[in-house]
Scaffold this motif. Sequence first.
Motif, PDB file in Angstrom:
ATOM      1  N   MET A   1      29.018  72.565  15.230  1.00 50.67           N
ATOM      2  CA  MET A   1      30.171  71.725  15.487  1.00 50.67           C
ATOM      3  C   MET A   1      31.229  71.969  14.409  1.00 50.67           C
ATOM      4  O   MET A   1      30.941  71.949  13.221  1.00 50.67           O
ATOM      5  CB  MET A   1      29.730  70.264  15.497  1.00 50.67           C
ATOM      6  CG  MET A   1      30.844  69.306  15.741  1.00 50.67           C
ATOM      7  SD  MET A   1      30.191  67.623  15.860  1.00 50.67           S
ATOM      8  CE  MET A   1      31.531  66.867  16.693  1.00 50.67           C
ATOM      9  N   LEU A   2      32.464  72.216  14.858  1.00 51.80           N
ATOM     10  CA  LEU A   2      33.558  72.419  13.907  1.00 51.80           C
ATOM     11  C   LEU A   2      33.880  71.108  13.193  1.00 51.80           C
ATOM     12  O   LEU A   2      33.828  70.044  13.789  1.00 51.80           O
ATOM     13  CB  LEU A   2      34.808  72.917  14.625  1.00 51.80           C
ATOM     14  CG  LEU A   2      34.737  74.307  15.237  1.00 51.80           C
ATOM     15  CD1 LEU A   2      36.049  74.634  15.949  1.00 51.80           C
ATOM     16  CD2 LEU A   2      34.440  75.346  14.184  1.00 51.80           C
ATOM     17  N   LYS A   3      34.207  71.221  11.920  1.00 48.02           N
ATOM     18  CA  LYS A   3      34.529  70.043  11.130  1.00 48.02           C
ATOM     19  C   LYS A   3      35.947  70.138  10.601  1.00 48.02           C
ATOM     20  O   LYS A   3      36.484  71.227  10.412  1.00 48.02           O
ATOM     21  CB  LYS A   3      33.541  69.906   9.967  1.00 48.02           C
ATOM     22  CG  LYS A   3      32.134  69.649  10.430  1.00 48.02           C
ATOM     23  CD  LYS A   3      31.202  69.449   9.268  1.00 48.02           C
ATOM     24  CE  LYS A   3      29.804  69.220   9.812  1.00 48.02           C
ATOM     25  NZ  LYS A   3      28.844  68.973   8.785  1.00 48.02           N
ATOM     26  N   PHE A   4      36.499  68.980  10.336  1.00 45.34           N
ATOM     27  CA  PHE A   4      37.823  68.853   9.747  1.00 45.34           C
ATOM     28  C   PHE A   4      37.890  69.637   8.440  1.00 45.34           C
ATOM     29  O   PHE A   4      36.972  69.593   7.626  1.00 45.34           O
ATOM     30  CB  PHE A   4      38.088  67.369   9.493  1.00 45.34           C
ATOM     31  CG  PHE A   4      39.306  67.075   8.666  1.00 45.34           C
ATOM     32  CD1 PHE A   4      40.572  67.236   9.192  1.00 45.34           C
ATOM     33  CD2 PHE A   4      39.176  66.626   7.366  1.00 45.34           C
ATOM     34  CE1 PHE A   4      41.692  66.946   8.437  1.00 45.34           C
ATOM     35  CE2 PHE A   4      40.291  66.324   6.603  1.00 45.34           C
ATOM     36  CZ  PHE A   4      41.545  66.486   7.143  1.00 45.34           C
ATOM     37  N   ILE A   5      38.972  70.371   8.258  1.00 38.40           N
ATOM     38  CA  ILE A   5      39.225  71.107   7.016  1.00 38.40           C
ATOM     39  C   ILE A   5      40.347  70.380   6.286  1.00 38.40           C
ATOM     40  O   ILE A   5      41.475  70.302   6.792  1.00 38.40           O
ATOM     41  CB  ILE A   5      39.636  72.567   7.299  1.00 38.40           C
ATOM     42  CG1 ILE A   5      38.533  73.282   8.058  1.00 38.40           C
ATOM     43  CG2 ILE A   5      39.989  73.284   6.002  1.00 38.40           C
ATOM     44  CD1 ILE A   5      38.938  74.636   8.609  1.00 38.40           C
ATOM     45  N   ARG A   6      40.047  69.821   5.120  1.00 36.54           N
ATOM     46  CA  ARG A   6      41.073  69.097   4.369  1.00 36.54           C
ATOM     47  C   ARG A   6      42.213  70.061   4.033  1.00 36.54           C
ATOM     48  O   ARG A   6      41.998  71.086   3.416  1.00 36.54           O
ATOM     49  CB  ARG A   6      40.482  68.506   3.095  1.00 36.54           C
ATOM     50  CG  ARG A   6      41.480  67.612   2.388  1.00 36.54           C
ATOM     51  CD  ARG A   6      40.854  66.549   1.540  1.00 36.54           C
ATOM     52  NE  ARG A   6      39.862  65.709   2.184  1.00 36.54           N
ATOM     53  CZ  ARG A   6      40.128  64.645   2.960  1.00 36.54           C
ATOM     54  NH1 ARG A   6      41.380  64.322   3.199  1.00 36.54           N
ATOM     55  NH2 ARG A   6      39.174  63.929   3.481  1.00 36.54           N
ATOM     56  N   PRO A   7      43.437  69.721   4.468  1.00 30.32           N
ATOM     57  CA  PRO A   7      44.555  70.644   4.239  1.00 30.32           C
ATOM     58  C   PRO A   7      45.047  70.606   2.798  1.00 30.32           C
ATOM     59  O   PRO A   7      44.820  69.635   2.076  1.00 30.32           O
ATOM     60  CB  PRO A   7      45.641  70.128   5.182  1.00 30.32           C
ATOM     61  CG  PRO A   7      45.340  68.681   5.339  1.00 30.32           C
ATOM     62  CD  PRO A   7      43.840  68.559   5.242  1.00 30.32           C
ATOM     63  N   MET A   8      45.719  71.666   2.418  1.00 27.35           N
ATOM     64  CA  MET A   8      46.402  71.692   1.125  1.00 27.35           C
ATOM     65  C   MET A   8      47.667  70.865   1.267  1.00 27.35           C
ATOM     66  O   MET A   8      48.295  70.844   2.324  1.00 27.35           O
ATOM     67  CB  MET A   8      46.744  73.126   0.743  1.00 27.35           C
ATOM     68  CG  MET A   8      45.537  73.980   0.487  1.00 27.35           C
ATOM     69  SD  MET A   8      45.942  75.712   0.148  1.00 27.35           S
ATOM     70  CE  MET A   8      46.947  75.571  -1.307  1.00 27.35           C
ATOM     71  N   PHE A   9      48.037  70.169   0.206  1.00 25.26           N
ATOM     72  CA  PHE A   9      49.249  69.372   0.227  1.00 25.26           C
ATOM     73  C   PHE A   9      50.343  70.098  -0.551  1.00 25.26           C
ATOM     74  O   PHE A   9      50.054  70.772  -1.539  1.00 25.26           O
ATOM     75  CB  PHE A   9      48.987  67.985  -0.364  1.00 25.26           C
ATOM     76  CG  PHE A   9      48.085  67.158   0.498  1.00 25.26           C
ATOM     77  CD1 PHE A   9      48.552  66.579   1.653  1.00 25.26           C
ATOM     78  CD2 PHE A   9      46.755  66.988   0.164  1.00 25.26           C
ATOM     79  CE1 PHE A   9      47.718  65.826   2.464  1.00 25.26           C
ATOM     80  CE2 PHE A   9      45.912  66.242   0.967  1.00 25.26           C
ATOM     81  CZ  PHE A   9      46.390  65.661   2.120  1.00 25.26           C
ATOM     82  N   THR A  33      48.611  67.428  11.610  1.00 27.69           N
ATOM     83  CA  THR A  33      47.500  67.185  12.535  1.00 27.69           C
ATOM     84  C   THR A  33      46.689  68.455  12.724  1.00 27.69           C
ATOM     85  O   THR A  33      47.247  69.548  12.799  1.00 27.69           O
ATOM     86  CB  THR A  33      48.045  66.744  13.919  1.00 27.69           C
ATOM     87  OG1 THR A  33      48.915  65.615  13.739  1.00 27.69           O
ATOM     88  CG2 THR A  33      46.938  66.364  14.865  1.00 27.69           C
ATOM     89  N   GLN A  34      45.390  68.300  12.793  1.00 29.08           N
ATOM     90  CA  GLN A  34      44.516  69.399  13.197  1.00 29.08           C
ATOM     91  C   GLN A  34      43.982  69.080  14.585  1.00 29.08           C
ATOM     92  O   GLN A  34      43.506  67.968  14.827  1.00 29.08           O
ATOM     93  CB  GLN A  34      43.325  69.547  12.247  1.00 29.08           C
ATOM     94  CG  GLN A  34      43.668  70.213  10.959  1.00 29.08           C
ATOM     95  CD  GLN A  34      42.453  70.397  10.061  1.00 29.08           C
ATOM     96  OE1 GLN A  34      41.313  70.415  10.520  1.00 29.08           O
ATOM     97  NE2 GLN A  34      42.710  70.527   8.778  1.00 29.08           N
ATOM     98  N   ILE A  35      44.094  70.047  15.459  1.00 27.25           N
ATOM     99  CA  ILE A  35      43.483  69.937  16.779  1.00 27.25           C
ATOM    100  C   ILE A  35      42.196  70.754  16.727  1.00 27.25           C
ATOM    101  O   ILE A  35      42.236  71.956  16.442  1.00 27.25           O
ATOM    102  CB  ILE A  35      44.409  70.467  17.889  1.00 27.25           C
ATOM    103  CG1 ILE A  35      45.753  69.714  17.880  1.00 27.25           C
ATOM    104  CG2 ILE A  35      43.725  70.375  19.247  1.00 27.25           C
ATOM    105  CD1 ILE A  35      45.659  68.233  18.128  1.00 27.25           C
ATOM    106  N   ILE A  36      41.085  70.106  16.961  1.00 23.52           N
ATOM    107  CA  ILE A  36      39.784  70.781  16.938  1.00 23.52           C
ATOM    108  C   ILE A  36      39.311  70.902  18.375  1.00 23.52           C
ATOM    109  O   ILE A  36      39.143  69.898  19.072  1.00 23.52           O
ATOM    110  CB  ILE A  36      38.774  70.009  16.072  1.00 23.52           C
ATOM    111  CG1 ILE A  36      39.304  69.897  14.639  1.00 23.52           C
ATOM    112  CG2 ILE A  36      37.403  70.695  16.120  1.00 23.52           C
ATOM    113  CD1 ILE A  36      38.447  69.062  13.711  1.00 23.52           C
ATOM    114  N   ILE A  37      39.144  72.155  18.814  1.00 29.50           N
ATOM    115  CA  ILE A  37      38.749  72.450  20.196  1.00 29.50           C
ATOM    116  C   ILE A  37      37.340  73.031  20.182  1.00 29.50           C
ATOM    117  O   ILE A  37      37.065  73.965  19.429  1.00 29.50           O
ATOM    118  CB  ILE A  37      39.710  73.466  20.848  1.00 29.50           C
ATOM    119  CG1 ILE A  37      41.150  72.957  20.796  1.00 29.50           C
ATOM    120  CG2 ILE A  37      39.282  73.776  22.280  1.00 29.50           C
ATOM    121  CD1 ILE A  37      42.175  74.012  21.156  1.00 29.50           C
ATOM    122  N   GLU A  38      36.470  72.464  21.026  1.00 27.22           N
ATOM    123  CA  GLU A  38      35.108  72.981  21.163  1.00 27.22           C
ATOM    124  C   GLU A  38      34.620  72.762  22.582  1.00 27.22           C
ATOM    125  O   GLU A  38      34.646  71.628  23.082  1.00 27.22           O
ATOM    126  CB  GLU A  38      34.151  72.266  20.218  1.00 27.22           C
ATOM    127  CG  GLU A  38      34.378  72.577  18.770  1.00 27.22           C
ATOM    128  CD  GLU A  38      33.328  71.935  17.897  1.00 27.22           C
ATOM    129  OE1 GLU A  38      32.438  72.671  17.448  1.00 27.22           O
ATOM    130  OE2 GLU A  38      33.399  70.716  17.699  1.00 27.22           O
TER     131      GLU A  38
END
Length: 87
Positions: A1-9, A33-38
Amino acid sequence: MLKFIRPMFPTLVEVPPTGDNWIHEIKYDGYRTQIIIEDGTARAITRRGYDWSSTYKTIVEVAATLSPKSAIIDGEAIVLNGKGVSD
């Protein structure tokens, strides 16, 4: 399962960097926003890791129709006014 990747600020600086190794983009006033598609489903996650799929229902529905088996799309959700400016 893909997980959220904390973005750089971003870091505030007085002058933007120059040189061939840098590119710059327009900063819109939206929501990172991150769109996670699986496997034919999609989720919308805020920059701080909150699931806003119900808030971005239309974006999530369209993202779920995309063809990759899995992907994370990192971007900014914005609304443009009648003059094409983020509002």
